[in-house]
Design a protein around this motif. Structure first.
Motif, PDB file in Angstrom:
ATOM      1  N   THR A   6      -6.978   9.587  -2.786  1.00  0.00           N
ATOM      2  CA  THR A   6      -6.518   9.686  -1.401  1.00  0.00           C
ATOM      3  C   THR A   6      -5.086   9.168  -1.309  1.00  0.00           C
ATOM      4  O   THR A   6      -4.700   8.254  -2.057  1.00  0.00           O
ATOM      5  N   PRO A   7      -4.266   9.715  -0.404  1.00  0.00           N
ATOM      6  CA  PRO A   7      -2.892   9.215  -0.253  1.00  0.00           C
ATOM      7  C   PRO A   7      -2.900   7.766   0.205  1.00  0.00           C
ATOM      8  O   PRO A   7      -3.756   7.369   1.006  1.00  0.00           O
ATOM      9  N   PRO A   8      -1.967   6.949  -0.274  1.00  0.00           N
ATOM     10  CA  PRO A   8      -1.901   5.553   0.187  1.00  0.00           C
ATOM     11  C   PRO A   8      -1.528   5.517   1.661  1.00  0.00           C
ATOM     12  O   PRO A   8      -0.532   6.126   2.073  1.00  0.00           O
ATOM     13  N   ASP A   9      -2.298   4.813   2.475  1.00  0.00           N
ATOM     14  CA  ASP A   9      -2.085   4.845   3.918  1.00  0.00           C
ATOM     15  C   ASP A   9      -2.174   3.435   4.498  1.00  0.00           C
ATOM     16  O   ASP A   9      -3.246   2.950   4.866  1.00  0.00           O
ATOM     17  N   ALA A  10      -1.020   2.772   4.578  1.00  0.00           N
ATOM     18  CA  ALA A  10      -0.981   1.402   5.090  1.00  0.00           C
ATOM     19  C   ALA A  10      -1.304   1.327   6.577  1.00  0.00           C
ATOM     20  O   ALA A  10      -1.726   0.275   7.065  1.00  0.00           O
ATOM     21  N   ALA A  27      -8.949  -0.852  -2.395  1.00  0.00           N
ATOM     22  CA  ALA A  27      -8.875   0.464  -3.041  1.00  0.00           C
ATOM     23  C   ALA A  27      -7.438   0.832  -3.385  1.00  0.00           C
ATOM     24  O   ALA A  27      -7.038   2.001  -3.296  1.00  0.00           O
ATOM     25  N   TYR A  28      -6.676  -0.151  -3.808  1.00  0.00           N
ATOM     26  CA  TYR A  28      -5.240   0.015  -4.067  1.00  0.00           C
ATOM     27  C   TYR A  28      -4.956   1.071  -5.133  1.00  0.00           C
ATOM     28  O   TYR A  28      -3.964   1.785  -5.058  1.00  0.00           O
ATOM     29  N   LYS A  29      -5.827   1.182  -6.132  1.00  0.00           N
ATOM     30  CA  LYS A  29      -5.568   2.110  -7.239  1.00  0.00           C
ATOM     31  C   LYS A  29      -6.343   3.425  -7.126  1.00  0.00           C
ATOM     32  O   LYS A  29      -6.422   4.181  -8.099  1.00  0.00           O
ATOM     33  N   GLN A  44       0.813  -1.204   0.000  1.00  0.00           N
ATOM     34  CA  GLN A  44       0.000   0.000   0.000  1.00  0.00           C
ATOM     35  C   GLN A  44       0.851   1.260   0.000  1.00  0.00           C
ATOM     36  O   GLN A  44       0.595   2.193  -0.733  1.00  0.00           O
ATOM     37  N   GLY A  45       1.872   1.285   0.850  1.00  0.00           N
ATOM     38  CA  GLY A  45       2.690   2.476   0.978  1.00  0.00           C
ATOM     39  C   GLY A  45       2.133   3.453   1.999  1.00  0.00           C
ATOM     40  O   GLY A  45       1.067   3.242   2.586  1.00  0.00           O
TER      41      GLY A  45
END
Length: 508
Positions: free
Chosen positions: A267-271, A261-263, A218-219
């Motif tokens: 929204t910023p990627p929020d692992a 919702a990986y792509k 996710q990052g």
């Protein structure tokens, strides 16, 4: 008098017998329910010279000893054990040799799993791993065991699609999604969290092993180095247990699983959010664990040859399809600059997109259809340009995956088999089998279904890295997906693997 003496002697024999019997039974029970000892340690392996660090990456070691069998379970916050990422190909042999020499743990009894996060670790990760195992072996204490099954279905989704044309595609940041109108079906997920808890004799937790199928890619919003979903999940577990407790994650069958919702580009990627949910779901299940005698460690390690893929015919077929798609591209009057506003207008007001309603009514009063005709022409141009975009997107998917197939075809160099190490492990009621690659989720679901043990879990990414390990159906895809292109396995491999795993599970 003589008869009285005999009677007293017989009573004494009976008394001795009943006094000794509980001791004998106790000793027999002790032999059956052996006492497992365990020790844990963790070391920071973050490469702090590789740029911004969001959160630390760790190697964690758990050493187990039941008096007969001694083994080590090691988890790493890395993308893979060799082949790709920061861990070198010599890592596995180097670590196992040192562990055998210094701690008398046989190589076959060393299980090393990568979380598959894409973090960057230090160049001396092998020595740090050895140090962690050495420390864990030094800290052995008696433990009880307990297991549970948790549930989490909110943080992941299957990234493969069955399309209406019979092909399959997948979801990657490397290329576009298929158009909505082409998608017919999505694949399954596995919501089970397999949990093994080891407690000290005083009731405090020493370690929690948890197994789950997800792709921790996710990052984080700042783009820094991160242990991703798993780092945050383990942090939640450790912070909510007693001091010194360690959470060790065993990656499951995450080959075709993505973070939910990986792509999503909005929204910023929020692992951290996803990791917190996984950690809390694991904690919820931990509350229901009942301790039991630890019993014996059962471990089986086997090397198996699987059939290697030959991509020659598929590469030719996809190159032919690639040329067909290029030939299907058609010239249009529009370019992107004129296409985008036309698309918006035709979607916003499909009946009268080009101008205000009064213009259409004025034309009608004059017996004209100028605006209606313009709409018809522009609608055809919009559709033609959209078709070109769809072709372009499909070409990017083909180009990306053709390069993967070409790479693996060249690397095969005439070899016909792939050698894989498979481990079977049983501790208490917790049964585990492994594979050194990215198993897709259906394979894990199949193994759980056929296993003779009610609580069976599957860990991919273990003791090496052999790329993706898809189902036969995925490998026979007439389209392209990363899982069926970045693989070295032929479709027949799945039946052989599941058969071998069943044999191992029956022996545990």
């Amino acid at each position: 008098m003589k008869n009285h003496f005999v009677s007293q002697y017989q009573k004494l024999k009976i008394l001795i017998c009943f006094s000794v019997l509980p001791v004998i039974c106790c000793l027999a029970t002790h032999r059956v329910t052996a006492q497992i000892k365990a020790g844990v340690a963790k070391i920071d392996i973050t490469d702090r010279s590789a740029g911004l660090v969001n959160d630390p990456l760790f190697v964690k070691a758990l050493v187990l000893d039941d008096g007969t069998t001694r083994m080590a379970i090691i988890t790493l916050d890395v993308v893979a054990i060799a082949e790709i990422g920061s861990v070198k190909n010599e890592y596995l042999a180097e670590v196992r040799t040192a562990i055998q020499t210094q701690m008398n743990i046989q190589p076959a009894n060393v299980l090393i799993n990568s979380s598959h996060c894409h973090g960057k670790v230090r160049a001396d990760v092998a020595q740090l791993t050895i140090d962690a195992v050495k420390e864990a072996a030094r800290l052995l204490v008696p433990v009880t065991v307990g297991m549970a099954v948790g549930h989490e279905d909110r943080i992941m989704e299957n990234r493969r699609f069955k399309l209406k044309n019979g092909m399959q595609a997948d979801m990657r940041r490397a290329y576009a999604m298929p158009p909505d109108e082409q998608v017919a079906e999505i694949g399954p997920v596995d919501p089970q969290i397999g949990i093994l808890r080891l407690n000290r004799k005083n009731g405090k937790t020493l370690a929690v092993i948890y197994n789950f199928a997800v792709h921790p890619i996710q990052g984080v919003p700042n783009g820094g180095n991160t242990a991703d979903i798993i780092g945050f999940a383990s942090k939640v577990i450790e912070e909510n247990l007693n001091e010194g407790a360690l959470a060790l994650f065993l990656q499951g069958c995450g080959g075709d699983i993505n973070p939910v919702a990986y792509k999503n580009p909005e929204t910023p990627p929020d692992a951290e959010k996803l990791g917190n949910m996984l950690g809390l779901s694991t904690m919820r299940a931990l509350k229901n664990i009942k301790e039991q005698p630890s019993g014996k460690i059962k471990i089986i390690n086997e090397k198996v040859d699987f059939p290697r893929v030959n991509f020659e015919e598929r590469i030719k077929r996809l190159k032919d399809y690639q040329l067909k798609l290029v030939g299907d591209l058609r010239g249009t009057n529009m370019n992107f600059k004129s296409f985008l506003p036309a698309l918006i207008k035709h979607n916003y007001s499909p009946a009268h997109p080009s101008y205000h309603m009064q213009a259409y009514l004025r034309d009608e009063s004059l017996g004209k259809n100028d605006w209606v005709r313009l709409d018809s022409v522009n609608r055809q141009e919009v559709d033609a340009y959209r078709k070109n975009i769809y072709i372009m997107e499909e070409l990017t998917r083909i180009n990306e995956n053709l390069s993967l197939m070409t790479k693996h075809q060249a690397a095969s160099a005439g070899r016909t088999t792939v050698n894989a190490e498979i481990v079977g492990l049983k501790i208490g009621d917790f049964a585990l089998v492994t594979y050194p690659g990215e198993l897709t989720v259906q394979i894990g679901l199949n193994i759980k279904q056929i296993s003779p043990h009610p609580n069976t879990f599957v860990a991919g990414y273990t003791n090496g890295y052999l790329y993706y390990a898809p189902t036969a159906g995925q490998l026979n895809n007439s389209g392209v997906g990363q899982e069926d292109c970045e693989t070295i396995l032929a479709p027949e491999w799945q039946k052989q693997y599941e058969g071998k795993v069943l044999e191992i599970l029956k022996m545990l």
